[in-house]
Design a protein around this motif. Sequence first.
Motif, PDB file in Angstrom:
ATOM      1  N   PRO A  38      13.101 -34.292  14.423  1.00 42.95           N
ATOM      2  CA  PRO A  38      12.182 -35.326  14.893  1.00 42.95           C
ATOM      3  C   PRO A  38      11.894 -35.275  16.384  1.00 42.95           C
ATOM      4  CG  PRO A  38      14.329 -36.266  14.377  1.00 42.95           C
ATOM      5  CD  PRO A  38      14.343 -34.833  13.911  1.00 42.95           C
ATOM      6  N   THR A  39      12.685 -34.534  17.180  1.00 44.61           N
ATOM      7  CA  THR A  39      12.402 -34.459  18.616  1.00 44.61           C
ATOM      8  C   THR A  39      11.371 -33.384  18.947  1.00 44.61           C
ATOM      9  OG1 THR A  39      14.107 -32.823  19.140  1.00 44.61           O
ATOM     10  CG2 THR A  39      14.781 -35.135  19.121  1.00 44.61           C
ATOM     11  N   VAL A  40      10.954 -32.615  17.955  1.00 47.32           N
ATOM     12  CA  VAL A  40      10.035 -31.511  18.189  1.00 47.32           C
ATOM     13  C   VAL A  40       8.614 -31.936  17.857  1.00 47.32           C
ATOM     14  CG1 VAL A  40       9.446 -29.169  17.443  1.00 47.32           C
ATOM     15  CG2 VAL A  40      11.822 -29.803  17.781  1.00 47.32           C
ATOM     16  N   LEU A  41       7.675 -31.528  18.688  1.00 44.18           N
ATOM     17  CA  LEU A  41       6.280 -31.889  18.476  1.00 44.18           C
ATOM     18  C   LEU A  41       5.784 -31.360  17.146  1.00 44.18           C
ATOM     19  CD1 LEU A  41       4.838 -31.096  22.013  1.00 44.18           C
ATOM     20  CD2 LEU A  41       5.657 -33.279  21.146  1.00 44.18           C
ATOM     21  N   SER A  42       4.823 -32.069  16.550  1.00 46.84           N
ATOM     22  CA  SER A  42       4.257 -31.622  15.283  1.00 46.84           C
ATOM     23  C   SER A  42       3.507 -30.312  15.488  1.00 46.84           C
ATOM     24  CB  SER A  42       3.312 -32.691  14.729  1.00 46.84           C
ATOM     25  OG  SER A  42       2.245 -32.896  15.621  1.00 46.84           O
ATOM     26  N   GLY A  43       3.383 -29.559  14.419  1.00 50.79           N
ATOM     27  CA  GLY A  43       2.680 -28.291  14.494  1.00 50.79           C
ATOM     28  C   GLY A  43       3.560 -27.121  14.877  1.00 50.79           C
ATOM     29  N   ALA A  44       4.873 -27.346  14.997  1.00 49.11           N
ATOM     30  CA  ALA A  44       5.766 -26.255  15.405  1.00 49.11           C
ATOM     31  C   ALA A  44       6.336 -25.504  14.216  1.00 49.11           C
ATOM     32  CB  ALA A  44       6.909 -26.811  16.256  1.00 49.11           C
ATOM     33  N   GLY A  45       6.005 -25.895  13.003  1.00 47.39           N
ATOM     34  CA  GLY A  45       6.602 -25.300  11.818  1.00 47.39           C
ATOM     35  C   GLY A  45       6.288 -23.837  11.614  1.00 47.39           C
ATOM     36  N   HIS A  46       5.211 -23.329  12.243  1.00 45.66           N
ATOM     37  CA  HIS A  46       4.839 -21.925  12.070  1.00 45.66           C
ATOM     38  C   HIS A  46       5.630 -20.996  12.983  1.00 45.66           C
ATOM     39  CE1 HIS A  46       2.589 -23.208  15.575  1.00 45.66           C
ATOM     40  NE2 HIS A  46       2.425 -21.943  15.903  1.00 45.66           N
ATOM     41  N   LEU A  47       6.446 -21.546  13.871  1.00 45.53           N
ATOM     42  CA  LEU A  47       7.164 -20.738  14.859  1.00 45.53           C
ATOM     43  C   LEU A  47       8.459 -20.203  14.274  1.00 45.53           C
ATOM     44  CD1 LEU A  47       6.691 -23.185  17.848  1.00 45.53           C
ATOM     45  CD2 LEU A  47       5.335 -21.156  17.342  1.00 45.53           C
ATOM     46  N   LEU A  48       8.914 -19.071  14.848  1.00 45.62           N
ATOM     47  CA  LEU A  48      10.192 -18.514  14.415  1.00 45.62           C
ATOM     48  C   LEU A  48      11.334 -19.433  14.804  1.00 45.62           C
ATOM     49  CD1 LEU A  48      10.000 -14.707  15.303  1.00 45.62           C
ATOM     50  CD2 LEU A  48       9.501 -15.816  13.128  1.00 45.62           C
ATOM     51  N   GLY A  49      12.416 -19.378  14.024  1.00 36.68           N
ATOM     52  CA  GLY A  49      13.634 -20.081  14.401  1.00 36.68           C
ATOM     53  C   GLY A  49      14.371 -19.313  15.477  1.00 36.68           C
ATOM     54  N   THR A  85       4.763 -28.872  31.233  1.00 38.20           N
ATOM     55  CA  THR A  85       3.998 -28.010  30.337  1.00 38.20           C
ATOM     56  C   THR A  85       3.023 -27.135  31.121  1.00 38.20           C
ATOM     57  OG1 THR A  85       4.209 -29.529  28.463  1.00 38.20           O
ATOM     58  CG2 THR A  85       2.344 -28.003  28.419  1.00 38.20           C
ATOM     59  N   THR A  86       2.329 -27.733  32.083  1.00 35.38           N
ATOM     60  CA  THR A  86       1.400 -26.979  32.923  1.00 35.38           C
ATOM     61  C   THR A  86       2.142 -25.904  33.722  1.00 35.38           C
ATOM     62  OG1 THR A  86      -0.122 -28.843  33.077  1.00 35.38           O
ATOM     63  CG2 THR A  86      -0.298 -27.164  34.796  1.00 35.38           C
ATOM     64  N   LEU A  87       3.300 -26.270  34.275  1.00 33.02           N
ATOM     65  CA  LEU A  87       4.123 -25.320  35.017  1.00 33.02           C
ATOM     66  C   LEU A  87       4.517 -24.133  34.150  1.00 33.02           C
ATOM     67  CD1 LEU A  87       6.026 -24.511  37.438  1.00 33.02           C
ATOM     68  CD2 LEU A  87       7.764 -25.947  36.314  1.00 33.02           C
ATOM     69  N   VAL A  88       5.036 -24.404  32.962  1.00 32.82           N
ATOM     70  CA  VAL A  88       5.505 -23.333  32.078  1.00 32.82           C
ATOM     71  C   VAL A  88       4.340 -22.446  31.651  1.00 32.82           C
ATOM     72  CG1 VAL A  88       6.576 -22.837  29.836  1.00 32.82           C
ATOM     73  CG2 VAL A  88       7.541 -24.605  31.321  1.00 32.82           C
ATOM     74  N   ARG A  89       3.212 -23.047  31.323  1.00 34.36           N
ATOM     75  CA  ARG A  89       2.048 -22.240  30.939  1.00 34.36           C
ATOM     76  C   ARG A  89       1.586 -21.353  32.094  1.00 34.36           C
ATOM     77  NH1 ARG A  89      -1.107 -26.973  27.576  1.00 34.36           N
ATOM     78  NH2 ARG A  89       0.005 -26.652  25.614  1.00 34.36           N
ATOM     79  N   SER A  90       1.572 -21.901  33.301  1.00 36.93           N
ATOM     80  CA  SER A  90       1.170 -21.108  34.476  1.00 36.93           C
ATOM     81  C   SER A  90       2.142 -19.961  34.720  1.00 36.93           C
ATOM     82  CB  SER A  90       1.089 -22.003  35.721  1.00 36.93           C
ATOM     83  OG  SER A  90       0.109 -22.992  35.570  1.00 36.93           O
ATOM     84  N   ALA A 150       3.683 -10.830  26.563  1.00 35.73           N
ATOM     85  CA  ALA A 150       2.225 -10.898  26.480  1.00 35.73           C
ATOM     86  C   ALA A 150       1.746 -12.114  25.705  1.00 35.73           C
ATOM     87  CB  ALA A 150       1.678  -9.623  25.851  1.00 35.73           C
ATOM     88  N   SER A 151       2.542 -12.583  24.734  1.00 39.12           N
ATOM     89  CA  SER A 151       2.112 -13.758  23.972  1.00 39.12           C
ATOM     90  C   SER A 151       2.742 -15.013  24.569  1.00 39.12           C
ATOM     91  CB  SER A 151       2.508 -13.616  22.495  1.00 39.12           C
ATOM     92  OG  SER A 151       3.897 -13.502  22.359  1.00 39.12           O
ATOM     93  N   PRO A 152       1.916 -16.000  24.938  1.00 38.83           N
ATOM     94  CA  PRO A 152       2.457 -17.207  25.562  1.00 38.83           C
ATOM     95  C   PRO A 152       3.238 -18.041  24.552  1.00 38.83           C
ATOM     96  CG  PRO A 152       0.121 -17.470  25.130  1.00 38.83           C
ATOM     97  CD  PRO A 152       0.460 -16.049  24.789  1.00 38.83           C
ATOM     98  N   PRO A 153       4.246 -18.769  25.024  1.00 36.01           N
ATOM     99  CA  PRO A 153       5.006 -19.627  24.116  1.00 36.01           C
ATOM    100  C   PRO A 153       4.255 -20.919  23.827  1.00 36.01           C
ATOM    101  CG  PRO A 153       5.825 -19.908  26.327  1.00 36.01           C
ATOM    102  CD  PRO A 153       4.769 -18.833  26.402  1.00 36.01           C
ATOM    103  N   THR A 154       4.646 -21.552  22.737  1.00 35.55           N
ATOM    104  CA  THR A 154       4.236 -22.928  22.467  1.00 35.55           C
ATOM    105  C   THR A 154       5.331 -23.827  23.014  1.00 35.55           C
ATOM    106  OG1 THR A 154       3.041 -22.306  20.469  1.00 35.55           O
ATOM    107  CG2 THR A 154       3.744 -24.609  20.639  1.00 35.55           C
ATOM    108  N   GLY A 170       8.651 -22.031  21.608  1.00 32.83           N
ATOM    109  CA  GLY A 170       8.582 -21.332  20.333  1.00 32.83           C
ATOM    110  C   GLY A 170       7.507 -20.271  20.363  1.00 32.83           C
ATOM    111  N   TRP A 171       7.710 -19.231  19.564  1.00 31.74           N
ATOM    112  CA  TRP A 171       6.742 -18.146  19.423  1.00 31.74           C
ATOM    113  C   TRP A 171       6.576 -17.835  17.948  1.00 31.74           C
ATOM    114  CZ3 TRP A 171      10.335 -18.148  23.364  1.00 31.74           C
ATOM    115  CH2 TRP A 171       9.873 -17.928  24.676  1.00 31.74           C
ATOM    116  N   THR A 172       5.486 -17.221  17.612  1.00 32.98           N
ATOM    117  CA  THR A 172       5.306 -16.748  16.242  1.00 32.98           C
ATOM    118  C   THR A 172       5.936 -15.380  16.047  1.00 32.98           C
ATOM    119  OG1 THR A 172       3.163 -15.778  16.819  1.00 32.98           O
ATOM    120  CG2 THR A 172       3.161 -18.042  15.934  1.00 32.98           C
ATOM    121  N   ASP A 173       6.260 -14.695  17.144  1.00 37.47           N
ATOM    122  CA  ASP A 173       6.779 -13.336  17.035  1.00 37.47           C
ATOM    123  C   ASP A 173       8.097 -13.104  17.770  1.00 37.47           C
ATOM    124  OD1 ASP A 173       5.658 -13.670  19.521  1.00 37.47           O
ATOM    125  OD2 ASP A 173       4.574 -11.766  19.545  1.00 37.47           O
ATOM    126  N   LEU A 174       8.685 -14.144  18.343  1.00 33.32           N
ATOM    127  CA  LEU A 174       9.964 -14.046  19.037  1.00 33.32           C
ATOM    128  C   LEU A 174      10.820 -15.254  18.678  1.00 33.32           C
ATOM    129  CD1 LEU A 174       8.780 -13.079  22.634  1.00 33.32           C
ATOM    130  CD2 LEU A 174       9.999 -11.598  21.034  1.00 33.32           C
TER     131      LEU A 174
END
Length: 199
Positions: A38-49, A85-90, A150-154, A170-174
């Motif tokens: 419940p502490t994780v934002l919705s939409g994270a289910g597609h990410l690797l564990g 979030t902005t910091l991490v994305r940058s 190369a692939s940004p995290p969520t 989270g990542w879809t490939d890491l």
Amino acid sequence: MSGALDSWRSPLAALVAVSLVLGAGACGSASKRSPRDPTVLSGAGHLLGDEDGDSQGDSGSFDADDGPVRSFGHAAGAREAQAITTLVRSYYAAAATGSGAKACALLYYLVAESLPEDYGRPPGPLYLKGADSCPVLMSRVFAHFHTQLASPPTIVAVRVNGDRAYALLGWTDLPAGFIEARREGGSWRINVPLATPLP
């Protein structure tokens, strides 16, 4: 906070850890997922564990032993969450383009100052030998791990405790991980050069 988590504050530990987690992701390990947290934002289910062998279920990216990270401090308020979030994305955008200078500008000042001394000479990794400034060193780190960065995290959650914060990634490939930020004056800065794998 446990001693194991405290040890991740060392930049050297972070670089060793990222080698392990990125290497695991590059091997194409099967995706394992955990029950919804419940502490994780919705939409994270597609990410690797976190791929540590105890993941189970299929609706989230964190499992039971990730509690010390997931329960760190408290959930960030909207303003702090947006700033971090902005910091991490940058920071990850700088990593993807190999810009050590941009990344170093986003690091906590003591981390930026200590990186060349800690890694640019023995016993640092050979690919960092002679890196005598933060921008040179981080450019080499980003080049070394380019495929994986190369692939940004969520950013799936942001936790804050005083002047420190964890962004859960989270990542879809890491495998999932987290990166620590630290308040410097009125701004947040990256406190560990690369993401740490979850416990």
